[in-house]
Motif scaffolding. Structure first.
Motif, PDB file in Angstrom:
ATOM      1  N   GLY A 107     -37.588  -7.169 -32.755  1.00 29.59           N
ATOM      2  CA  GLY A 107     -37.295  -7.836 -34.019  1.00 29.59           C
ATOM      3  C   GLY A 107     -36.869  -9.277 -33.839  1.00 29.59           C
ATOM      4  N   GLN A 108     -36.062  -9.521 -32.817  1.00 28.27           N
ATOM      5  CA  GLN A 108     -35.618 -10.886 -32.537  1.00 28.27           C
ATOM      6  C   GLN A 108     -36.814 -11.785 -32.194  1.00 28.27           C
ATOM      7  OE1 GLN A 108     -32.072 -11.467 -29.982  1.00 28.27           O
ATOM      8  NE2 GLN A 108     -33.365 -12.811 -28.738  1.00 28.27           N
ATOM      9  N   SER A 109     -37.746 -11.263 -31.391  1.00 30.84           N
ATOM     10  CA  SER A 109     -38.890 -12.081 -30.988  1.00 30.84           C
ATOM     11  C   SER A 109     -39.790 -12.418 -32.164  1.00 30.84           C
ATOM     12  CB  SER A 109     -39.703 -11.364 -29.902  1.00 30.84           C
ATOM     13  OG  SER A 109     -40.343 -10.217 -30.425  1.00 30.84           O
ATOM     14  N   LEU A 110     -39.917 -11.498 -33.131  1.00 36.99           N
ATOM     15  CA  LEU A 110     -40.790 -11.745 -34.277  1.00 36.99           C
ATOM     16  C   LEU A 110     -40.113 -12.599 -35.355  1.00 36.99           C
ATOM     17  CD1 LEU A 110     -42.529  -8.270 -34.770  1.00 36.99           C
ATOM     18  CD2 LEU A 110     -43.406 -10.303 -33.650  1.00 36.99           C
ATOM     19  N   GLN A 111     -38.814 -12.409 -35.508  1.00 38.09           N
ATOM     20  CA  GLN A 111     -38.120 -13.115 -36.582  1.00 38.09           C
ATOM     21  C   GLN A 111     -37.662 -14.519 -36.185  1.00 38.09           C
ATOM     22  OE1 GLN A 111     -35.198 -10.704 -38.849  1.00 38.09           O
ATOM     23  NE2 GLN A 111     -36.025  -8.926 -37.755  1.00 38.09           N
ATOM     24  N   SER A 112     -37.404 -14.732 -34.879  1.00 36.18           N
ATOM     25  CA  SER A 112     -36.892 -16.049 -34.494  1.00 36.18           C
ATOM     26  C   SER A 112     -37.439 -16.503 -33.147  1.00 36.18           C
ATOM     27  CB  SER A 112     -35.366 -16.041 -34.469  1.00 36.18           C
ATOM     28  OG  SER A 112     -34.897 -14.997 -33.610  1.00 36.18           O
ATOM     29  N   PRO A 113     -38.753 -16.620 -33.029  1.00 36.40           N
ATOM     30  CA  PRO A 113     -39.318 -17.153 -31.783  1.00 36.40           C
ATOM     31  C   PRO A 113     -38.907 -18.611 -31.617  1.00 36.40           C
ATOM     32  CG  PRO A 113     -41.011 -17.027 -33.467  1.00 36.40           C
ATOM     33  CD  PRO A 113     -39.806 -16.343 -34.035  1.00 36.40           C
TER      34      PRO A 113
END
Length: 420
Positions: A107-113
């Motif tokens: 989720g972190q990689s998709l929401q805040s790359p």
């Protein structure tokens, strides 16, 4: 072998997930797909989808590239991204016991790359190096030229990795803009296979993906070009001992009524079976190549049907003539009953190998959702193959195989070809 049982889940936040539970081993595999492959690259920025995908595991949130990869390593999870012609795919593999932490990192990689400058420069340099190496590979050179000839200016002709000129212009801002435009829930499908229950999927998917932008609609599929590109011959000079040859034209998408008939006809002609007609003629009877094969590669709204072979420069024209001869024979002659039954038996008997791993099942779930094929596609695969009749083979070959209307690309030694 029993077919995987697909559960269609709707999470509380409205995300549709297709799940196949498999509890034999404590591993979970997930794929998130966006209709955002190379066909959706902005004009002049060919390769941007691929470039953006390479940056996905290069840091997110408050973690730079090293910290993010260390966090994945600490829990034994693997996260990767890839772009193909139509889709941007993100995959996650994790041990069941670490599922909460793994889904959080997803989720972190998709929401805040982050798209940090250091990572941008490094990945851009890597892609450019790869493109330079590809220029020395005859097969890659032939494939790129073939798609350009077959699809012309259509987006399906875009090289997935881009070109040296387009990639040289890439930066973090372009990647951010592409990400913001295409990564949203309306443009997304989610598939999960492994040691996890439906209730756990609902919770973890909502936590990791539920806060992505809602979006409005899925990016539209492209239609086929208005008309086929005219037959052509392209010779690209390269001093190599063997010529790489690709010849073909438009094929059929999976949604076409004749897709299954085409699948069987192509398998009989040159689809990979060691007893295919092309294999027997070009390799066994004439000894011109180690391998020769044909394939129908379906795309939404279109398809690509091609034959490929690598043969000695001096025997290139002979190999091409034999391939055309076999295509014409299929168009004009009824298929032998034994030959037909052998191909059907092979396809039916080998189908379990198409779904014998979680990774393969996951690929099917994603493809079925992205192409709106319905959850019965795998279940009915064998029956659809069995429904093909011998008479369908010649009809399909006559209607969809055109040996005199192909884009033909030869990458090899020009003097040897001309001498022939």
């Amino acid at each position: 072998m029993a077919q995987p049982q697909i559960q269609q889940i709707k999470t509380p936040k409205g995300i549709t997930v297709w799940l196949v539970e498999s509890h034999q081993i404590p591993i979970i595999s997930l794929e998130v797909d966006f209709r955002a492959g190379s066909a959706y690259d902005p004009k002049g920025h060919e390769g941007l989808a691929n470039f953006t995908a390479t940056l996905l595991d290069e840091g997110s949130g408050n973690m730079d590239a090293n910290a993010f990869k260390e966090a994945l390593d600490d829990i034994g999870a693997r996260l990767g991204a890839n772009a193909d012609t139509t889709d941007l795919n993100i995959t996650l593999n994790t041990l069941t016991e670490n599922r909460a932490a793994a889904f959080k990192l997803l989720g972190q990689s998709l929401q805040s790359p982050r798209f940090d400058d250091e990572a941008v420069v490094r990945m851009r340099t890597s892609i450019l190096s790869g493109l330079k190496r590809a220029e020395e590979d005859p097969g890659t050179v032939a494939s790129r030229a073939y798609y350009k000839k077959t699809f012309g200016t259509h987006p399906y002709a875009h090289p997935v990795q881009g070109t040296p000129a387009s990639v040289a212009k890439f930066n973090g801002q372009l990647a951010r803009e592409f990400w913001a435009k295409n990564v949203n829930r309306a443009n997304m499908v989610v598939s999960v296979v492994g040691d996890i229950t439906a209730a756990e999927v609902e919770k973890l998917v909502d936590e990791s993906l539920g806060n992505l932008p809602a979006g409005t609609v899925k990016n539209p599929d492209f239609k086929a070009p208005a008309k086929p590109v005219a037959a052509s011959v392209t010779h690209i000079q390269k001093d190599v001992p063997q010529a790489s040859v690709i010849m073909g034209h438009f094929g059929l998408p999976r949604s076409h009524p004749d897709f299954w008939n085409m699948l069987v006809a192509n398998e009989l002609l040159g689809g990979g079976v060691l007893t295919s007609r092309l294999y027997k003629s070009v390799r066994e009877e004439h000894g011109l190549a180690y391998s020769v094969r044909s394939g129908n590669y379906p795309l939404p709204g279109a398809g690509d049907w091609q034959v490929s072979v690598e043969t000695g420069n001096a025997t290139t024209q002979q190999a091409i003539a034999l391939i055309r001869k076999e295509i014409e024979r299929m168009r004009t002659t009824e298929v032998d009953a034994k030959e037909f039954n052998d191909v059907i038996d092979y396809l039916v008997g080998s189908f379990p190998l198409r779904t014998d791993t979680n990774r393969k099942i996951l690929g099917y779930l994603s493809m079925m959702q992205m192409e709106n094929l319905g959850p019965d596609y795998m279940t009915n695969w064998v029956e659809r193959v069995k429904a093909v009749k011998p008479a369908d083979i010649q009809r399909v070959a006559k209607e969809y195989f055109h040996p005199d209307a192909m884009a033909l690309v030869i990458v090899g030694d020009g003097p040897a070809l001309k001498a022939k």
